[in-house]
Design a protein around this motif. Structure first.
Motif, PDB file in Angstrom:
ATOM      1  N   TRP A 140      34.166  37.803  51.639  1.00 37.00           N
ATOM      2  CA  TRP A 140      35.056  38.881  51.212  1.00 37.00           C
ATOM      3  C   TRP A 140      35.485  39.798  52.357  1.00 37.00           C
ATOM      4  CZ3 TRP A 140      37.789  40.235  46.980  1.00 37.00           C
ATOM      5  CH2 TRP A 140      38.202  41.553  46.860  1.00 37.00           C
ATOM      6  N   GLN A 141      34.541  40.253  53.148  1.00 37.92           N
ATOM      7  CA  GLN A 141      34.828  41.300  54.128  1.00 37.92           C
ATOM      8  C   GLN A 141      35.821  40.851  55.198  1.00 37.92           C
ATOM      9  OE1 GLN A 141      31.289  42.961  55.847  1.00 37.92           O
ATOM     10  NE2 GLN A 141      32.335  44.753  56.690  1.00 37.92           N
ATOM     11  N   LYS A 142      35.832  39.577  55.531  1.00 39.63           N
ATOM     12  CA  LYS A 142      36.707  39.081  56.587  1.00 39.63           C
ATOM     13  C   LYS A 142      38.085  38.680  56.066  1.00 39.63           C
ATOM     14  CE  LYS A 142      32.863  37.323  59.393  1.00 39.63           C
ATOM     15  NZ  LYS A 142      32.274  36.119  60.039  1.00 39.63           N
ATOM     16  N   ALA A 143      38.291  38.714  54.766  1.00 35.73           N
ATOM     17  CA  ALA A 143      39.566  38.278  54.187  1.00 35.73           C
ATOM     18  C   ALA A 143      40.620  39.372  54.300  1.00 35.73           C
ATOM     19  CB  ALA A 143      39.366  37.888  52.723  1.00 35.73           C
ATOM     20  N   THR A 144      41.895  38.974  54.323  1.00 37.54           N
ATOM     21  CA  THR A 144      43.008  39.917  54.347  1.00 37.54           C
ATOM     22  C   THR A 144      43.179  40.572  52.976  1.00 37.54           C
ATOM     23  OG1 THR A 144      44.648  38.258  53.692  1.00 37.54           O
ATOM     24  CG2 THR A 144      44.177  38.476  56.059  1.00 37.54           C
ATOM     25  N   SER A 145      43.989  41.623  52.936  1.00 36.41           N
ATOM     26  CA  SER A 145      44.267  42.274  51.656  1.00 36.41           C
ATOM     27  C   SER A 145      44.882  41.297  50.672  1.00 36.41           C
ATOM     28  CB  SER A 145      45.226  43.454  51.872  1.00 36.41           C
ATOM     29  OG  SER A 145      44.650  44.438  52.691  1.00 36.41           O
ATOM     30  N   LEU A 146      45.828  40.479  51.157  1.00 37.98           N
ATOM     31  CA  LEU A 146      46.502  39.531  50.282  1.00 37.98           C
ATOM     32  C   LEU A 146      45.520  38.521  49.707  1.00 37.98           C
ATOM     33  CD1 LEU A 146      49.134  38.484  49.082  1.00 37.98           C
ATOM     34  CD2 LEU A 146      49.486  37.132  51.151  1.00 37.98           C
ATOM     35  N   ARG A 147      44.620  38.028  50.546  1.00 38.97           N
ATOM     36  CA  ARG A 147      43.661  37.030  50.055  1.00 38.97           C
ATOM     37  C   ARG A 147      42.657  37.649  49.095  1.00 38.97           C
ATOM     38  NH1 ARG A 147      41.517  32.289  53.791  1.00 38.97           N
ATOM     39  NH2 ARG A 147      43.689  31.778  53.378  1.00 38.97           N
ATOM     40  N   GLN A 148      42.204  38.855  49.354  1.00 33.99           N
ATOM     41  CA  GLN A 148      41.262  39.500  48.446  1.00 33.99           C
ATOM     42  C   GLN A 148      41.879  39.669  47.055  1.00 33.99           C
ATOM     43  OE1 GLN A 148      40.150  43.111  50.500  1.00 33.99           O
ATOM     44  NE2 GLN A 148      38.543  42.099  51.699  1.00 33.99           N
ATOM     45  N   LEU A 149      43.132  40.127  47.018  1.00 32.96           N
ATOM     46  CA  LEU A 149      43.808  40.240  45.723  1.00 32.96           C
ATOM     47  C   LEU A 149      44.017  38.875  45.086  1.00 32.96           C
ATOM     48  CD1 LEU A 149      46.533  42.955  46.483  1.00 32.96           C
ATOM     49  CD2 LEU A 149      44.432  43.240  45.161  1.00 32.96           C
ATOM     50  N   HIS A 150      44.323  37.883  45.913  1.00 29.66           N
ATOM     51  CA  HIS A 150      44.541  36.521  45.409  1.00 29.66           C
ATOM     52  C   HIS A 150      43.274  35.972  44.762  1.00 29.66           C
ATOM     53  CE1 HIS A 150      45.831  32.103  46.356  1.00 29.66           C
ATOM     54  NE2 HIS A 150      45.959  32.405  45.089  1.00 29.66           N
ATOM     55  N   TRP A 151      42.127  36.191  45.374  1.00 28.50           N
ATOM     56  CA  TRP A 151      40.867  35.725  44.794  1.00 28.50           C
ATOM     57  C   TRP A 151      40.625  36.381  43.425  1.00 28.50           C
ATOM     58  CZ3 TRP A 151      37.620  36.374  49.917  1.00 28.50           C
ATOM     59  CH2 TRP A 151      37.805  35.236  50.711  1.00 28.50           C
ATOM     60  N   LEU A 152      40.801  37.700  43.353  1.00 35.59           N
ATOM     61  CA  LEU A 152      40.574  38.399  42.087  1.00 35.59           C
ATOM     62  C   LEU A 152      41.581  37.956  41.030  1.00 35.59           C
ATOM     63  CD1 LEU A 152      39.790  42.035  43.317  1.00 35.59           C
ATOM     64  CD2 LEU A 152      38.211  40.141  42.888  1.00 35.59           C
ATOM     65  N   TRP A 153      42.810  37.693  41.450  1.00 39.23           N
ATOM     66  CA  TRP A 153      43.842  37.218  40.530  1.00 39.23           C
ATOM     67  C   TRP A 153      43.444  35.878  39.907  1.00 39.23           C
ATOM     68  CZ3 TRP A 153      47.272  32.940  41.089  1.00 39.23           C
ATOM     69  CH2 TRP A 153      48.334  32.903  40.191  1.00 39.23           C
ATOM     70  N   GLN A 154      42.879  34.980  40.700  1.00 37.10           N
ATOM     71  CA  GLN A 154      42.441  33.687  40.172  1.00 37.10           C
ATOM     72  C   GLN A 154      41.313  33.857  39.161  1.00 37.10           C
ATOM     73  OE1 GLN A 154      42.130  30.387  43.254  1.00 37.10           O
ATOM     74  NE2 GLN A 154      42.670  32.085  44.598  1.00 37.10           N
ATOM     75  N   ILE A 155      40.391  34.771  39.440  1.00 34.22           N
ATOM     76  CA  ILE A 155      39.299  35.029  38.500  1.00 34.22           C
ATOM     77  C   ILE A 155      39.855  35.577  37.188  1.00 34.22           C
ATOM     78  CG2 ILE A 155      37.249  36.453  38.089  1.00 34.22           C
ATOM     79  CD1 ILE A 155      36.723  36.319  41.112  1.00 34.22           C
ATOM     80  N   ALA A 156      40.821  36.503  37.290  1.00 33.19           N
ATOM     81  CA  ALA A 156      41.435  37.061  36.086  1.00 33.19           C
ATOM     82  C   ALA A 156      42.160  35.982  35.292  1.00 33.19           C
ATOM     83  CB  ALA A 156      42.398  38.186  36.468  1.00 33.19           C
ATOM     84  N   GLN A 157      42.801  35.045  35.980  1.00 29.75           N
ATOM     85  CA  GLN A 157      43.497  33.951  35.302  1.00 29.75           C
ATOM     86  C   GLN A 157      42.515  33.047  34.561  1.00 29.75           C
ATOM     87  OE1 GLN A 157      46.664  33.345  34.918  1.00 29.75           O
ATOM     88  NE2 GLN A 157      47.876  33.885  36.696  1.00 29.75           N
ATOM     89  N   GLU A 180      37.221  28.462  49.135  1.00 27.23           N
ATOM     90  CA  GLU A 180      37.678  27.516  50.147  1.00 27.23           C
ATOM     91  C   GLU A 180      39.071  27.953  50.584  1.00 27.23           C
ATOM     92  OE1 GLU A 180      38.674  22.771  50.801  1.00 27.23           O
ATOM     93  OE2 GLU A 180      37.703  23.447  48.962  1.00 27.23           O
ATOM     94  N   GLY A 181      39.118  28.684  51.696  1.00 26.10           N
ATOM     95  CA  GLY A 181      40.389  29.253  52.105  1.00 26.10           C
ATOM     96  C   GLY A 181      40.868  30.231  51.048  1.00 26.10           C
ATOM     97  N   SER A 182      42.041  29.986  50.496  1.00 27.23           N
ATOM     98  CA  SER A 182      42.600  30.890  49.489  1.00 27.23           C
ATOM     99  C   SER A 182      42.136  30.568  48.075  1.00 27.23           C
ATOM    100  CB  SER A 182      44.128  30.829  49.539  1.00 27.23           C
ATOM    101  OG  SER A 182      44.584  29.514  49.278  1.00 27.23           O
ATOM    102  N   GLU A 208      31.241  46.144  43.271  1.00 22.35           N
ATOM    103  CA  GLU A 208      30.402  45.773  44.408  1.00 22.35           C
ATOM    104  C   GLU A 208      31.237  45.330  45.611  1.00 22.35           C
ATOM    105  OE1 GLU A 208      27.250  43.054  43.490  1.00 22.35           O
ATOM    106  OE2 GLU A 208      27.073  43.760  41.422  1.00 22.35           O
ATOM    107  N   LEU A 209      32.481  44.908  45.344  1.00 26.42           N
ATOM    108  CA  LEU A 209      33.345  44.433  46.417  1.00 26.42           C
ATOM    109  C   LEU A 209      34.255  45.522  46.973  1.00 26.42           C
ATOM    110  CD1 LEU A 209      34.485  41.133  44.648  1.00 26.42           C
ATOM    111  CD2 LEU A 209      32.664  41.358  46.352  1.00 26.42           C
ATOM    112  N   VAL A 210      34.446  46.599  46.202  1.00 19.10           N
ATOM    113  CA  VAL A 210      35.421  47.622  46.585  1.00 19.10           C
ATOM    114  C   VAL A 210      35.064  48.283  47.907  1.00 19.10           C
ATOM    115  CG1 VAL A 210      36.389  49.867  45.934  1.00 19.10           C
ATOM    116  CG2 VAL A 210      36.178  48.053  44.230  1.00 19.10           C
ATOM    117  N   ASP A 211      33.798  48.545  48.131  1.00 20.35           N
ATOM    118  CA  ASP A 211      33.397  49.223  49.368  1.00 20.35           C
ATOM    119  C   ASP A 211      33.746  48.415  50.610  1.00 20.35           C
ATOM    120  OD1 ASP A 211      32.422  51.326  47.912  1.00 20.35           O
ATOM    121  OD2 ASP A 211      30.349  50.604  47.899  1.00 20.35           O
ATOM    122  N   GLN A 212      33.827  47.081  50.475  1.00 18.92           N
ATOM    123  CA  GLN A 212      34.145  46.228  51.614  1.00 18.92           C
ATOM    124  C   GLN A 212      35.570  45.681  51.550  1.00 18.92           C
ATOM    125  OE1 GLN A 212      31.105  43.261  52.414  1.00 18.92           O
ATOM    126  NE2 GLN A 212      29.512  44.537  51.517  1.00 18.92           N
ATOM    127  N   ALA A 213      36.375  46.214  50.650  1.00 24.05           N
ATOM    128  CA  ALA A 213      37.762  45.767  50.551  1.00 24.05           C
ATOM    129  C   ALA A 213      38.582  46.326  51.709  1.00 24.05           C
ATOM    130  CB  ALA A 213      38.363  46.215  49.222  1.00 24.05           C
TER     131      ALA A 213
END
Length: 746
Positions: A140-157, A180-182, A208-213
């Protein structure tokens, strides 16, 4: 010396030589050796030791991670049965990009059942080959803003489909969420307990992820989690909020796309029934919009090439959609893509009907289409042509074949690899042109572009025998790194198909996406969450549409004050009854449709309200008059209900025909049948919104034109999308529009 039982057996039945795990091809016969790593779920697995071979084929590599040493053999399933633990995996096969599939079973030492899942591991093309993917938390911490949102979007889907199978608690365990990547990929499914998890629990986990976003989205995510904890967001509203966030952050991304195509008849076929867009041999850099289509015709000399080309000609017109319009949200665009698929289906189906093609004589085509819009790629699919997504870390099959094997798995009857071994497993269950649009279920998927990647579209001339999985790392991966032109990759894949398969036509379309991303200077606004939360409180669907169109906050108080007069007005209208009331209701559409080319006839989608004026099925009682907006076919045999198709005579009612319902046979399972009597044709098109050809009578002489006073039967579901409007009820058999009317000529 290495234990021979721990070596990989060649999949070639004539060879079966033992090979090392590092060997990609058999050292004796050169056959490709796939590496199948499996994650074990169940009790009793702890009794196996690393290095031990279970059931004479599964080598335990590390804790719960096995390698199948006999990848050429179907997994043994006897005496195991499909249980309640197994079924969620099978039913969720449409989401297999994120949800693992059951490969086989293993018996524990205490006779317990162990599931072997196709594990999310690094591929052989990476230095981490054979190891589990990292958890979302670790990456999580090394990911870009776009990827972090993309990961959460997939979980929501995934929340809703996993909830329906009572395994949504899998999304609340950070150890099960691998990346795995995105892509987000689940290690296994976890059954829900007595109470089903809520979005509030998901919001608590995400905190738990917000502090490292990333700083640009930290406040946005904090606000989002707060709304989830308060219970003011539905699943759809959560997806919408993340969607909006991705769209805003995605504006900081620059993209370069290259589309390259090639189609070839192959070494054994006389005719090429495949078709593609752009035309074969084309390479286009940065097309606007980026569109790619592959169609594989069905029907041999009976017209498979005609069907595939007709589909391509119609579907390429999606370029005329207003893709730059911010009001065209993702859901609407997906519906519009489905609409175009149904139009293509009806055009091919109508041609089959006009040429009296039945059964196996009907021509049809598969479809795979990719449409790029800003930071997203839309994949539309029918049949067994495929789309693959190739990144630096792996090759992923995005589409699921519409065949008998996949259907068996969807229904929870069989494991996929076992279903493939059954007779007729590869027979298609749907394709364009084979039946009416009411029975067609196209798939539209959406993917966020946040890394360099390639989308490969191909017919089964290439995908058969796992040629893409075999050659992706050597033939396609170099193009991502810029070491080989896209046109050379396409030519190489066609060569592989012709030399390694060679049994069919082959079509390959490559869409290469190169992405340059920089963090935006302005943080993501938290008002996106606030506005969507307000929309959900008032009316989730209606207010979300208003939000997309107006982009302003909604005054809930004034809106509620307007609701009472609206309700009273609706009651008064209903009490009025009569023809005028029904006509007004017919004009009350969900939305005005987007403008289409004149050759395209709007058709109703089973997943959304019809685009044509709506007509309630209950209104089509005996005596009702209807006016149709395009030519339809009726069975003239008065006993058509009991007669076979071959005994019926098909006649055509011209556009703008006036029909009377003279009989009705109810059938709750298959749909009602209506008997219609042809009264006349109106030429008054001033208020019919008719197409330029609306007043022309049928020119095709293969079907006879129905005569004045003749009657015939039709399926009610087929009739409804063709109705321009109803004209009330009458006991008379005379034409209600005596002026400006004509009778069809024989």
């Amino acid at each position: 010396m290495q234990n021979e039982a721990a070596r990989l057996q060649c999949p070639n039945e004539r060879c079966k030589a033992a090979n090392n795990e590092s060997d990609k091809y058999c050292q004796q016969c050169g056959t490709f050796i796939p590496k199948l790593y499996l994650w074990a779920v169940g009790s009793g697995i702890e009794e196996y030791r690393v290095g031990e071979v279970a059931a004479e084929r599964y080598l335990l590599k590390s804790e719960r991670l096995f390698l199948d040493t006999k990848p050429g053999l179907p997994p043994e399933t006897q005496p195991y049965e499909i249980t309640t633990t197994t079924k969620p995996y099978l039913r969720l096969i449409p989401y297999r990009l994120q949800v693992p599939q059951v490969y086989g079973f293993l018996l524990g030492h205490a006779n317990s059942e162990i599931l072997l899942l196709e594990a999310p591991i690094y591929s052989q093309a990476t230095p981490m080959a054979g190891q589990l993917l990292p958890t979302l938390y670790d990456a999580w911490q090394k990911a870009t803003s776009l990827r972090q949102l993309h990961w959460l979007w997939q979980i929501a889907q995934l929340w809703q489909p996993l909830s329906s199978e009572r395994v949504v608690s899998s999304l609340l365990d950070l150890q099960l969420l691998r990346v795995e990547g995105s892509l987000v990929r689940l290690l296994q499914l976890q059954a829900d307990q007595s109470s089903q998890p809520t979005l509030a629990e998901l919001g608590q986990l995400w905190l738990e992820l917000v502090d490292q976003a990333q700083p640009n989205i930290a406040e946005f995510l904090h606000q989002l989690c707060g709304s989830m904890l308060k219970g003011v967001l539905s699943t759809d509203a959560l997806v919408t909020a993340l969607d909006r966030g991705i769209t805003e952050i995605g504006r900081s991304q620059a993209r370069k796309l290259v589309v390259s195509t090639y189609t070839d008849p192959g070494p054994t076929r006389q005719r090429n029934e495949d078709a593609c867009y752009p035309s074969s041999g084309t390479t286009i850099t940065s097309p606007t919009p980026a569109l790619a289509i592959v169609c594989d015709g069905i029907g041999g000399h009976e017209g498979g090439n005609v069907a595939s080309q007709l589909a391509v000609d119609i579907l390429q017109q999606v370029k005329q959609l207003p893709l730059d319009d911010i009001n065209l949200d993702a859901t609407t665009l997906s519906h519009e893509l489905e609409h175009f698929v149904r139009v293509a289906n009806d055009q091919i189906s109508q041609r089959n009907d006009n040429e009296h093609r039945f059964g196996r004589q009907r021509m049809g085509t598969t479809l795979i289409m990719a449409l790029e819009r800003a930071h997203e790629m839309y994949i539309t699919h029918v049949g067994d042509s495929r789309a693959y997504w190739i990144t630096r870390t792996g090759c992923h099959q995005l589409t699921l074949d519409d065949d008998v094997a996949s259907r068996e798995v969807r229904l929870g009857y069989s494991l996929y690899r076992n279903a493939l071994a059954q007779a007729s497993s590869g027979s298609l269950v749907q394709a364009l042109g084979m039946s009416s649009s009411a029975a067609l279920h196209p798939t539209v998927q959406r993917f966020v572009l946040d890394e360099n990647s390639i989308f490969l579209l191909c017919s089964d001339g290439l995908s058969d025998y796992d040629r893409v999985e075999e050659y992706w790392d050597t033939a396609i991966l170099p193009a991502i790194n810029g070491n080989i032109p896209e046109a050379d990759v396409v030519a190489r894949l066609v060569e592989i198909s012709n030399t390694q398969n060679g049994h069919d036509n082959v079509t390959v379309v490559l869409v290469s996406c190169k992405v340059e991303y920089s963090e935006p200077a302005i943080p993501l606004s938290v008002t996106l969450v606030e506005d969507i939360a307000h929309c959900h409180e008032r009316d989730n669907t209606a207010k979300a549409i208003a939000y997309r169109k107006e982009q302003t906050k909604v005054n809930l108080t004034s809106t509620r004050r307007l609701s009472l007069p609206i309700v009273l007005g609706a009651i008064l209208l209903l009490m009025g009854g009569g023809l005028l009331t029904y006509f007004l209701l017919g004009l009350n559409r969900r939305n005005q449709p987007l403008s289409y080319p004149t050759m395209l006839s709007p058709i109703a989608s089973p997943t959304e309200p019809p685009i044509t004026p709506s007509v309630a099925a209950s209104t089509l009682s005996v005596g009702t008059l209807v006016q149709i907006n395009r030519q339809i076919d009726l069975e003239q045999n008065p006993n058509a209900i009991a007669a076979s198709t071959s005994q019926s005579q098909i006649a055509q009612v011209p556009t703008n025909g006036i029909l009377k319902v003279t009989g009705k046979k109810e059938n709750l399972q298959q749909g009602d049948l209506l008997r219609l009597k042809f009264l006349c044709v109106t030429n008054n098109t001033a208020d019919l919104n008719a197409s330029p050809n609306a007043t022309q009578l049928q020119q095709n002489t293969t079907l006879q034109t129905i005569q004045l006073g003749q009657e015939g039967w039709i399926d009610q579901t087929t009739l409804l999308p063709n109705i321009e409007k109803t004209l009330g009820q009458t006991r008379s058999n005379s034409c209600p529009i005596s002026t400006n009317s004509t009778m069809p000529t024989p």
